[in-house]
Enzyme design. Structure first.
Site, PDB file in Angstrom:
ATOM      1  N   LYS A   1      -6.988 -26.655   4.985  1.00 28.56           N
ATOM      2  CA  LYS A   1      -5.643 -27.121   4.620  1.00 28.56           C
ATOM      3  C   LYS A   1      -4.995 -27.868   5.790  1.00 28.56           C
ATOM      4  CE  LYS A   1      -4.199 -22.911   3.767  1.00 28.56           C
ATOM      5  NZ  LYS A   1      -5.420 -22.146   4.154  1.00 28.56           N
TER       6      LYS A   1
ATOM      7  N   ARG B   1       2.614 -18.240  -0.305  1.00 29.70           N
ATOM      8  CA  ARG B   1       1.426 -17.384  -0.243  1.00 29.70           C
ATOM      9  C   ARG B   1       1.585 -16.142  -1.101  1.00 29.70           C
ATOM     10  NH1 ARG B   1      -0.348 -19.053   5.190  1.00 29.70           N
ATOM     11  NH2 ARG B   1      -2.241 -17.893   5.620  1.00 29.70           N
TER      12      ARG B   1
ATOM     13  N   ARG C   1     -13.678 -22.430  15.107  1.00 24.87           N
ATOM     14  CA  ARG C   1     -12.472 -23.274  15.222  1.00 24.87           C
ATOM     15  C   ARG C   1     -11.841 -23.204  16.616  1.00 24.87           C
ATOM     16  NH1 ARG C   1      -7.608 -22.547  11.053  1.00 24.87           N
ATOM     17  NH2 ARG C   1      -7.766 -20.375  11.675  1.00 24.87           N
TER      18      ARG C   1
ATOM     19  N   ARG D   1      -7.907 -18.852  17.980  1.00 24.42           N
ATOM     20  CA  ARG D   1      -6.813 -18.013  17.490  1.00 24.42           C
ATOM     21  C   ARG D   1      -7.216 -16.542  17.466  1.00 24.42           C
ATOM     22  NH1 ARG D   1      -4.644 -21.034  12.120  1.00 24.42           N
ATOM     23  NH2 ARG D   1      -4.560 -18.868  11.439  1.00 24.42           N
TER      24      ARG D   1
ATOM     25  N   ARG E   1      -7.808 -10.993   6.519  1.00 22.38           N
ATOM     26  CA  ARG E   1      -7.078 -12.136   5.945  1.00 22.38           C
ATOM     27  C   ARG E   1      -7.643 -12.505   4.582  1.00 22.38           C
ATOM     28  NH1 ARG E   1      -7.950 -16.143  10.552  1.00 22.38           N
ATOM     29  NH2 ARG E   1      -6.822 -17.732   9.369  1.00 22.38           N
TER      30      ARG E   1
END
Ligand code: AP5
Ligand code: MG
Length: 218
Positions: A13, A85, A123, A155, A166
């Site tokens: 996203k 969300r 990432r 992160r 998550r």
């Protein structure tokens, strides 16, 4: 123009939002990036959000809705990345946009969990701008320093344990939004195959939003 990006963590996203912002001038409104910026700056909001985020839990609805409402006041259109969300967040956004007579399109990022893990674990991000890289798929610069001089980081919530959580949170709290937006009385819902390359996903989204081919103009 208002666009909502819906999809699991790591679906791409943020990557696609940054491309649309750069090429077509849409304004990326990423609640995750806003919260991380507040954390870096040590604000009350940042302190409050910290433990939720590191565990991979959602920050309470009332806090997030207030933050988005304030942002929307100054934006004529937004690309919502990571919001809404939950169903209460979606209902609140419907009210806000309806009041301003702003229709929206929802882009649903369709991608399986195996690929998500691979994307999140590799990432690297610029903590100041939210710019996203991936060790294999979008390699960061040598030395992992971004062009603005900021060292890239991984992160806290991209650790395997937090990623697992998550994904659970996504299934329980966010996935019901697929049915919510599937109701034709709400916005137009377009499902996109997010397992494709960044360029191919960009092309499909650009087409769905009525733009010229994004990737070809980069
Ligand atoms: P947030 O920052 O929104 O995280 P998220 O939804 O978990 O999504 P990600 O940023 O992890 O993934 P993405 O889809 O943006 O993927 P990306 O483009 O980076 O939220 C973080 C936390 O903040 C939440 O857990 C919560 O605590 C809180 N929060 C935020 N919003 C909230 C809300 N509304 N309510 C309550 N709490 C909220 O891509 C991932 C990787 O894949 C990158 O390395 C990228 O380079 C690579 N990649 C992307 N696309 C491709 C592709 N097509 N092919 C190959 N690699 C690709
Ligand atoms: Mg993101």
């Amino acid at each position: 123009m208002d666009v909502i990006f819906l999809g699991p963590p790591g679906a791409g996203k943020g990557t696609q939002a940054q491309i649309l912002e750069k090429i077509h001038g849409l304004h990326q409104l990423s609640t995750g990036d806003m919260l991380r910026k507040n954390r870096m700056e040590g604000t009350e909001l940042g302190k409050l959000a910290q433990s939720y985020m590191d565990r991979g839990d959602l920050v309470p609805d009332d806090i997030i809705i207030a933050v988005v409402e304030k942002e929307l006041e100054r934006l004529p259109g937004a690309l919502f990345d990571g919001f809404p969300r939950t169903v209460p967040q979606a209902e609140a956004l419907d009210k806000l946009l309806h009041r301003k007579n702003r229709p929206y399109t929802v882009i649903l990022f369709d991608v399986g969990e195996h690929l998500i893990r691979e994307r999140l674990i590799g990432r690297w991000v610029n903590p100041k701008t939210g710019r996203v890289f991936h060790e294999r798929f979008s390699p960061p610069p040598d030395g992992k320093i971004d062009t603005d001089g900021t060292p890239l980081i991984q992160r806290e919530d991209d650790k395997p344990e937090a990623v697992r959580h998550r994904l659970d949170v996504y299934r329980k709290q966010t996935e019901p939004l697929i049915a919510y937006y599937g109701d034709a009385r709400r916005g137009r819902l377009v499902k996109v195959d997010a397992t494709e390359s960044v360029e191919n996903v960009s092309k499909v989204i650009a087409h769905a939003l009525g733009f010229q081919d994004v990737a070809a103009t980069q």
